[in-house]
Design a protein around this motif. Structure first.
Motif, PDB file in Angstrom:
ATOM      1  N   ASP A 223     102.489  66.833 141.298  1.00 39.62           N
ATOM      2  CA  ASP A 223     103.533  65.650 141.350  1.00 39.62           C
ATOM      3  C   ASP A 223     104.680  66.114 142.439  1.00 39.62           C
ATOM      4  OD1 ASP A 223     103.495  62.848 140.372  1.00 39.62           O
ATOM      5  OD2 ASP A 223     105.456  63.384 139.641  1.00 39.62           O
TER       6      ASP A 223
ATOM      7  N   ARG B  71     106.182  64.842 146.000  1.00 42.40           N
ATOM      8  CA  ARG B  71     107.554  64.203 146.340  1.00 42.40           C
ATOM      9  C   ARG B  71     107.912  65.160 147.481  1.00 42.40           C
ATOM     10  NH1 ARG B  71     110.387  63.401 140.519  1.00 42.40           N
ATOM     11  NH2 ARG B  71     108.733  62.532 139.547  1.00 42.40           N
TER      12      ARG B  71
ATOM     13  N   THR C 111     106.825  64.574 134.653  1.00 42.20           N
ATOM     14  CA  THR C 111     106.694  63.542 135.620  1.00 42.20           C
ATOM     15  C   THR C 111     105.651  62.414 135.221  1.00 42.20           C
ATOM     16  OG1 THR C 111     105.285  64.868 136.923  1.00 42.20           O
ATOM     17  CG2 THR C 111     107.495  64.808 137.614  1.00 42.20           C
TER      18      THR C 111
END
Length: 423
Positions: free
Chosen positions: A89, A93, A413
DNA sequence: TCTGGGGTCCTAGGACCC
DNA sequence: TCTGGGGTCCTAGGACCC
């Protein structure tokens, strides 16, 4: 031997996260700043990521925990079980942030990406690199290093310098001939991308110790004693691009699921359950990229650190290529039957799908009665949408076959509960 | 006692063929 | 002692990478 010599006017950046997994752990727990952190492989076996402080303590990459366990107490080393959901995750980003800088992005691995900078008007490349660095830090909390050069191999050298040389402040450009020469002169040949242990050893025996010396080698000697890849590496060090920026991520040519078990497995049914679950997992990733497999390999292995080591693999072909989970599970079970040896204590096993082809998605006509093929594809679509909530009958991981993860951090997350629990 | 997982590419050598 | 000479295709294993 021929090389496609591209016009070498391209300018590339390489953005690489510093100690990626360790840094991810820090983002959600700032009290870890300045402390030695190690992230462990599955089963908490060995170190796969270390913060700078942990590196300074002498904990090596891939070194098993039992060899440095004493440091956990004496030096307060913080230890984490790998948390790949979190790292994946965070990676997304970072990549999303980098997309703001260029449309030409090649995501090379979970923690690094090449950026094509052609057509950009940049006065000060290192200042530009530091701007990327600040932006990624602001958006994700992760520290990165930025290298800039005209070939991938040089940009790797630049990135390494950005990371290791404090004077560079996180960014290094290798665009000027004299700057390149100086940097390559202090770069050990072992650190050059594509030169691994074997070739480094051979090069040292010929008194080639630096990247600059490698760059000056006679082509005939390289071609004779090293391979095509090394020749490309040397061209790239000379500033001649041989490796293109690959912008769209190509479909994989093989997909594998392999695991080391927490405890040894003796029972054939138990091993079958594990292998079937590997087949199901692999099949899911196969369909994700829209492929079907024409071949499968199943392998099993006892501990290579014990006597009576046994490993074997069975290969089978599937015609036509398939992606239907129950069929792949049956194939895996059949292949396992060929190599299973009673009495052995199995520590590791895996399923590899090979000869991947694009699955043609032909939706049947409105009044057409769906054949077996279409029914199976529809069923798999439903299963994939349920994403992990369906368990296949044969896919059973029993107690002890699960991973040992004594030190896993929260899935911050993806699970609200675990984020809130930190506070 | 305890040692990860997932990829790519290249090459040497065997099988096979004419 | 001599015992053809190439091609092509395939595969296992090595080397390397993150």
């Amino acid at each position: 031997m021929s090389f496609e010599l591209l016009p070498s006017a391209h300018t590339l950046a390489l953005v690489d996260c510093n100690n990626f997994y360790a840094s991810c752990e820090r983002v959600f727990n700032p009290s870890l700043n300045g402390k030695p952190i190690v992230v462990l492989s599955n089963n908490d076996g060995c170190a796969i990521a270390r913060s700078n402080e942990a590196k300074a303590l002498g904990i090596g990459m891939g070194e098993p925990l039992f060899k440095w366990r004493h440091l956990v107490n004496t030096q307060s080393v913080k230890v984490f079980s790998a948390n790949f959901a979190l790292y994946g995750d965070m990676s997304r980003r970072v990549m999303t942030t980098l997309q703001q800088f260029t449309p030409h992005l090649e995501v090379y691995s979970i923690d690094e990406a090449f950026l094509g900078l052609d057509g950009f008007k940049i006065d000060d490349h290192e200042a530009f690199g530091r701007q990327i660095r600040r932006t990624v830090l602001k958006h994700t909390g992760l520290p990165v290093s930025v290298g800039i050069a005209r070939t991938k191999t040089l940009v790797k050298v630049a990135n390494h310098a950005a990371k290791k040389d404090p004077r560079q402040q996180g960014a290094c450009a290798l665009l000027d001939d004299e700057v390149i020469r100086q940097r390559l002169s202090v770069t050990p040949v072992d650190e050059v991308w594509g030169i691994g242990r074997q070739r480094a050893k051979w090069l040292h025996s010929r008194e080639i110790h630096t990247a600059e010396a490698l760059r000056g080698m006679d082509d005939r000697v390289i071609r004779k004693h090293l391979n095509v890849m090394s020749m490309r590496t040397v061209y790239e060090l000379r500033g001649i691009a041989c490796l293109e920026l690959g912008e769209e991520s190509a479909a994989r040519k093989s997909i594998a699921t392999t695991r080391t078990f927490g405890d040894e497995i003796l029972d054939k049914d138990a091993l079958e359950g594990a292998v079937c679950s590997f087949a199901a997992l692999t099949a899911g990733r196969l369909r994700e990229q829209g492929s079907a497999a024409g071949g499968m390999q199943v392998f099993i292995e006892t501990s290579p650190f014990k006597a009576d080591y046994y490993t074997n693999a069975a290969l089978g072909t599937m015609s036509p290529a398939m992606s239907f989970t129950p069929h792949l599970m049956a194939q895996a079970r059949m292949l396992l039957g060929r190599i299973f040896r009673p009495g052995a204590r199995y520590k590791r096993a895996g399923v590899v799908l090979l000869d991947l082809v694009q699955q043609d998605v032909q939706s049947p006509g409105l009044y057409e009665v769906p054949g077996d093929q279409e029914k199976q594809e529809r069923l798999m679509e439903v299963v994939d949408q349920l994403d992990g909530h369906v368990f296949w009958a044969k896919e059973q991981m029993s107690e002890g076959m699960h991973l040992k993860q004594a030190h896993r951090s929260g899935r911050f997350t993806s699970r609200w509960g675990e984020l809130l629990a930190v506070g």
